[in-house]
Design a protein around this motif. Structure first.
Motif, mmCIF file in Angstrom:
data_model
loop_
_atom_site.group_PDB
_atom_site.id
_atom_site.type_symbol
_atom_site.label_atom_id
_atom_site.label_comp_id
_atom_site.label_asym_id
_atom_site.label_seq_id
_atom_site.Cartn_x
_atom_site.Cartn_y
_atom_site.Cartn_z
ATOM 1 N N VAL A 146 206.382 -73.268 5.226
ATOM 2 C CA VAL A 146 206.144 -74.043 4.013
ATOM 3 C C VAL A 146 204.651 -74.214 3.771
ATOM 4 O O VAL A 146 204.179 -74.168 2.627
ATOM 5 N N VAL A 147 203.869 -74.390 4.839
ATOM 6 C CA VAL A 147 202.415 -74.474 4.680
ATOM 7 C C VAL A 147 201.876 -73.180 4.076
ATOM 8 O O VAL A 147 201.010 -73.207 3.185
ATOM 9 N N ILE A 148 202.386 -72.042 4.529
ATOM 10 C CA ILE A 148 201.958 -70.754 3.965
ATOM 11 C C ILE A 148 202.244 -70.716 2.465
ATOM 12 O O ILE A 148 201.382 -70.347 1.655
ATOM 13 N N VAL A 149 203.460 -71.087 2.072
ATOM 14 C CA VAL A 149 203.828 -71.078 0.652
ATOM 15 C C VAL A 149 202.957 -72.040 -0.134
ATOM 16 O O VAL A 149 202.464 -71.711 -1.223
ATOM 17 N N ALA A 150 202.735 -73.234 0.413
ATOM 18 C CA ALA A 150 201.909 -74.233 -0.279
ATOM 19 C C ALA A 150 200.504 -73.696 -0.523
ATOM 20 O O ALA A 150 199.947 -73.854 -1.620
ATOM 21 N N ALA A 151 199.932 -73.055 0.487
ATOM 22 C CA ALA A 151 198.573 -72.527 0.353
ATOM 23 C C ALA A 151 198.505 -71.421 -0.690
ATOM 24 O O ALA A 151 197.606 -71.394 -1.540
ATOM 25 N N LEU A 152 199.457 -70.505 -0.651
ATOM 26 C CA LEU A 152 199.433 -69.373 -1.584
ATOM 27 C C LEU A 152 199.699 -69.814 -3.016
ATOM 28 O O LEU A 152 199.098 -69.289 -3.964
ATOM 29 N N ARG A 153 200.569 -70.783 -3.199
ATOM 30 C CA ARG A 153 200.821 -71.308 -4.554
ATOM 31 C C ARG A 153 199.571 -72.006 -5.100
ATOM 32 O O ARG A 153 199.247 -71.888 -6.291
ATOM 33 N N ALA A 154 198.873 -72.718 -4.229
ATOM 34 C CA ALA A 154 197.642 -73.378 -4.666
ATOM 35 C C ALA A 154 196.581 -72.347 -5.040
ATOM 36 O O ALA A 154 195.846 -72.515 -6.021
ATOM 37 N N MET A 155 196.505 -71.270 -4.279
ATOM 38 C CA MET A 155 195.558 -70.206 -4.613
ATOM 39 C C MET A 155 195.897 -69.569 -5.952
ATOM 40 O O MET A 155 195.005 -69.270 -6.757
ATOM 41 N N GLN A 156 197.179 -69.351 -6.184
ATOM 42 C CA GLN A 156 197.574 -68.766 -7.475
ATOM 43 C C GLN A 156 197.195 -69.695 -8.615
ATOM 44 O O GLN A 156 196.656 -69.258 -9.649
ATOM 45 N N ALA A 157 197.454 -70.989 -8.439
ATOM 46 C CA ALA A 157 197.127 -71.959 -9.489
ATOM 47 C C ALA A 157 195.630 -72.008 -9.760
ATOM 48 O O ALA A 157 195.207 -72.257 -10.900
ATOM 49 N N ALA A 158 194.824 -71.762 -8.725
ATOM 50 C CA ALA A 158 193.372 -71.835 -8.880
ATOM 51 C C ALA A 158 192.758 -70.499 -9.280
ATOM 52 O O ALA A 158 191.564 -70.427 -9.562
ATOM 53 N N GLY A 159 193.553 -69.432 -9.275
ATOM 54 C CA GLY A 159 193.048 -68.110 -9.645
ATOM 55 C C GLY A 159 192.398 -67.338 -8.523
ATOM 56 O O GLY A 159 191.828 -66.261 -8.761
ATOM 57 N N THR A 160 192.457 -67.832 -7.286
ATOM 58 C CA THR A 160 191.796 -67.145 -6.173
ATOM 59 C C THR A 160 192.700 -66.145 -5.457
ATOM 60 O O THR A 160 192.217 -65.348 -4.655
ATOM 61 N N LEU A 161 193.993 -66.198 -5.727
ATOM 62 C CA LEU A 161 194.909 -65.258 -5.079
ATOM 63 C C LEU A 161 194.794 -63.863 -5.685
ATOM 64 O O LEU A 161 194.992 -62.858 -5.004
ATOM 65 N N LYS A 162 194.455 -63.787 -6.959
ATOM 66 C CA LYS A 162 194.469 -62.520 -7.691
ATOM 67 C C LYS A 162 193.665 -61.438 -6.985
ATOM 68 O O LYS A 162 194.119 -60.293 -6.863
ATOM 69 N N GLY A 163 192.478 -61.732 -6.519
ATOM 70 C CA GLY A 163 191.632 -60.717 -5.897
ATOM 71 C C GLY A 163 191.755 -60.638 -4.391
ATOM 72 O O GLY A 163 191.043 -59.860 -3.752
ATOM 73 N N ALA A 164 192.656 -61.418 -3.804
ATOM 74 C CA ALA A 164 192.740 -61.522 -2.349
ATOM 75 C C ALA A 164 193.678 -60.486 -1.760
ATOM 76 O O ALA A 164 194.790 -60.279 -2.248
ATOM 77 N N ASP A 165 193.241 -59.849 -0.690
ATOM 78 C CA ASP A 165 194.094 -58.947 0.090
ATOM 79 C C ASP A 165 194.706 -59.760 1.228
ATOM 80 O O ASP A 165 194.025 -60.100 2.207
ATOM 81 N N VAL A 166 195.990 -60.075 1.081
ATOM 82 C CA VAL A 166 196.677 -60.953 2.028
ATOM 83 C C VAL A 166 197.986 -60.308 2.450
ATOM 84 O O VAL A 166 198.721 -59.769 1.615
ATOM 85 N N MET A 167 198.284 -60.372 3.735
ATOM 86 C CA MET A 167 199.571 -59.934 4.246
ATOM 87 C C MET A 167 200.228 -61.081 4.991
ATOM 88 O O MET A 167 199.568 -61.794 5.748
ATOM 89 N N VAL A 168 201.527 -61.263 4.766
ATOM 90 C CA VAL A 168 202.301 -62.275 5.471
ATOM 91 C C VAL A 168 203.332 -61.551 6.340
ATOM 92 O O VAL A 168 204.110 -60.736 5.831
ATOM 93 N N VAL A 169 203.332 -61.828 7.635
ATOM 94 C CA VAL A 169 204.336 -61.272 8.546
ATOM 95 C C VAL A 169 205.120 -62.428 9.144
ATOM 96 O O VAL A 169 204.558 -63.278 9.844
ATOM 97 N N LEU A 170 206.420 -62.457 8.839
ATOM 98 C CA LEU A 170 207.321 -63.481 9.366
ATOM 99 C C LEU A 170 208.322 -62.775 10.273
ATOM 100 O O LEU A 170 209.233 -62.088 9.806
ATOM 101 N N THR A 171 208.136 -62.909 11.580
ATOM 102 C CA THR A 171 209.030 -62.235 12.517
ATOM 103 C C THR A 171 210.354 -62.970 12.613
ATOM 104 O O THR A 171 210.434 -64.180 12.387
#
Length: 435
Positions: A146-171
């Motif tokens: 949930v912390v991961i989702v919260a952080a990524l949603r906040a980045m999207q809302a702020a416009g910083t996710l658009k240019g970010a190279d991010v990978m999420v691995v959930l084993t």
């Protein structure tokens, strides 16, 4: 600000105090507002995740939690794929990739879908008790997801996710890894080689003085010891014909471990043992059987345990010392020591410490206390160890809580917002740095 603020007070200071935003950029201020606005949504997501049992061996349950996380990540622009792992006896892993502008630092986020609580566990449900949420896996690791989702949603809302190279691995098998590890961790290792930085979302380390950062974790590997002796009438024990028997040889070796191995950050535990004529383990289980009589010298003895070390060098030296102890056989006895695949150490490197310094810059700009290094001997092994050799890594980025792996496991709900905001700002800053 006092280092002794309770978690709720820390969050209030972080999210509500006007003066603490002085060090934040306009985009980071928008993240702060987005995190606050999503608080109820994040708690609802946590409840849904916890109510879906995903014990490691509940393959359908782990898969369902994976689909729930897909539904969170895909709308944020992630390419989400499921890696089937049924050939290892496990459900699989969820891997989500966000393609940015390719110029910033590549950031890997690590969590896990599974819990230790299988469907037959007596610990079920989800409930709130003040600011605590209680339920199976609520902190380990559904709060982290949930912390991961919260952080990524906040980045999207702020416009910083658009240019970010991010990978999420959930084993899907962190709590009980599929075998062989070379297969079940291959995708995670590959992700670590892709990444510049890795953030792992196991539970936040909290001390009496406040939050702490995890820059190191000890590795963990299992070992098996088998000793042999010459069976015969007990009247001949200690003599030239029968020697000392398997049980004395086992006792000698284990006492040698006790006397010669202890040092800082190194442990060698003996979990189960048995000896007699005959003795052995039931398959790959940790159930040992033995029979015999008081007047028979033991023919065979077995023991299984684990070895935990802070660095690869410390682990290698400990293994060599253990083998040297084993080799000093009592008369007419033999012994073999074998090590199984395990989690490698996550050593406290300069890169990991520099990453904690970056996190503490975020804390400073939020008006939060600096986070000291947490004692690695107090943390278990985690999936972050498989990437730490290739990427600067910090662990414990998930929610704060307690009672992990036990009835009554709980998480501090306000910490989800605090951790989500820390992560959103840190990831955004890292992703903006040119490689």
């Amino acid at each position: 600000m006092s280092r002794f603020l309770a978690p709720a007070a820390l969050l209030a200071a972080c999210l509500a105090t006007p003066g603490v935003a002085a060090g934040l950029s306009p985009a980071e201020a928008r993240m702060k507002a987005a995190i606050a606005a999503d608080a109820t949504r994040n708690e609802a997501l946590l409840e849904r995740l916890v109510l879906q049992n995903s014990g490691t061996l509940n393959l359908s349950g782990v898969t369902k939690v994976g689909e729930m996380m897909r539904a969170e990540l895909a709308p944020l622009g992630f390419d989400v794929r499921w890696v089937d792992m049924k050939d290892t006896g496990r459900a699989g892993h969820l891997i989500a990739t966000h393609k940015g502008d390719g110029r910033g630092r590549r950031v890997l986020l690590i969590g896990h879908l599974d819990t230790v609580f299988e469907p037959d566990s007596r610990f079920t449900g989800f409930r709130r008790d003040g600011t605590r949420a209680i339920g199976p896996g609520v902190g380990d690791d559904k709060g982290g997801m949930v912390v991961i989702v919260a952080a990524l949603r906040a980045m999207q809302a702020a416009g910083t996710l658009k240019g970010a190279d991010v990978m999420v691995v959930l084993t899907g098998d962190e709590e009980r890894s599929g075998k062989p590890l070379s297969r079940s961790r291959a995708d995670l290792v590959a992700a670590g080689k892709w990444a510049d930085v890795a953030l792992e979302y196991e539970g936040l380390a909290v001390t009496p003085d406040g939050d702490a950062g995890t820059v190191a974790r000890r590795g963990a590997s299992d070992w098996e010891l088998v000793t042999t002796g010459v069976p015969g009438h007990s009247g001949g024990v200690f003599g030239a014909e029968l020697g000392y028997g398997a049980n004395y040889e086992l006792a000698r070796i284990l006492d040698g471990f006790r006397r010669e191995l202890p040092e800082a950050n190194l442990t060698a535990n003996v979990g189960v043992l048995a000896g007699g004529t005959p003795a052995g383990f039931v398959g790959d289980s940790f159930t040992a059987t033995a029979s015999g009589k008081t007047n028979i010298v033991a023919e065979r003895a077995v023991a299984r345990g684990d070895l935990r070390a802070l660095t690869p060098a410390q682990e290698a030296a400990a293994r060599a010392k253990m083998q040297a102890i084993v080799a000093q056989h009592l008369p007419r006895t033999g012994a073999t020591l074998t090590f199984n695949e395990g989690y490698p150490p996550m050593a406290p490197t300069a890169g990991n410490r520099a990453l904690l310094a970056r996190l503490n810059a975020v804390n400073r700009d939020l008006g939060l206390p600096a986070m000291p290094e947490y004692d690695p001997a107090k943390r278990g092994a985690a999936d972050s160890s498989f990437v730490a050799a290739d990427a600067d890594t910090i662990g414990g980025m998930g929610a704060a809580g307690g009672g992990a792996h036990a009835d009554g496991e709980w998480v501090d709900l306000p910490s989800i917002q605090r951790q989500g905001l820390r992560s959103a700002i840190l990831i955004s800053r890292l992703a903006a740095e040119r490689r």
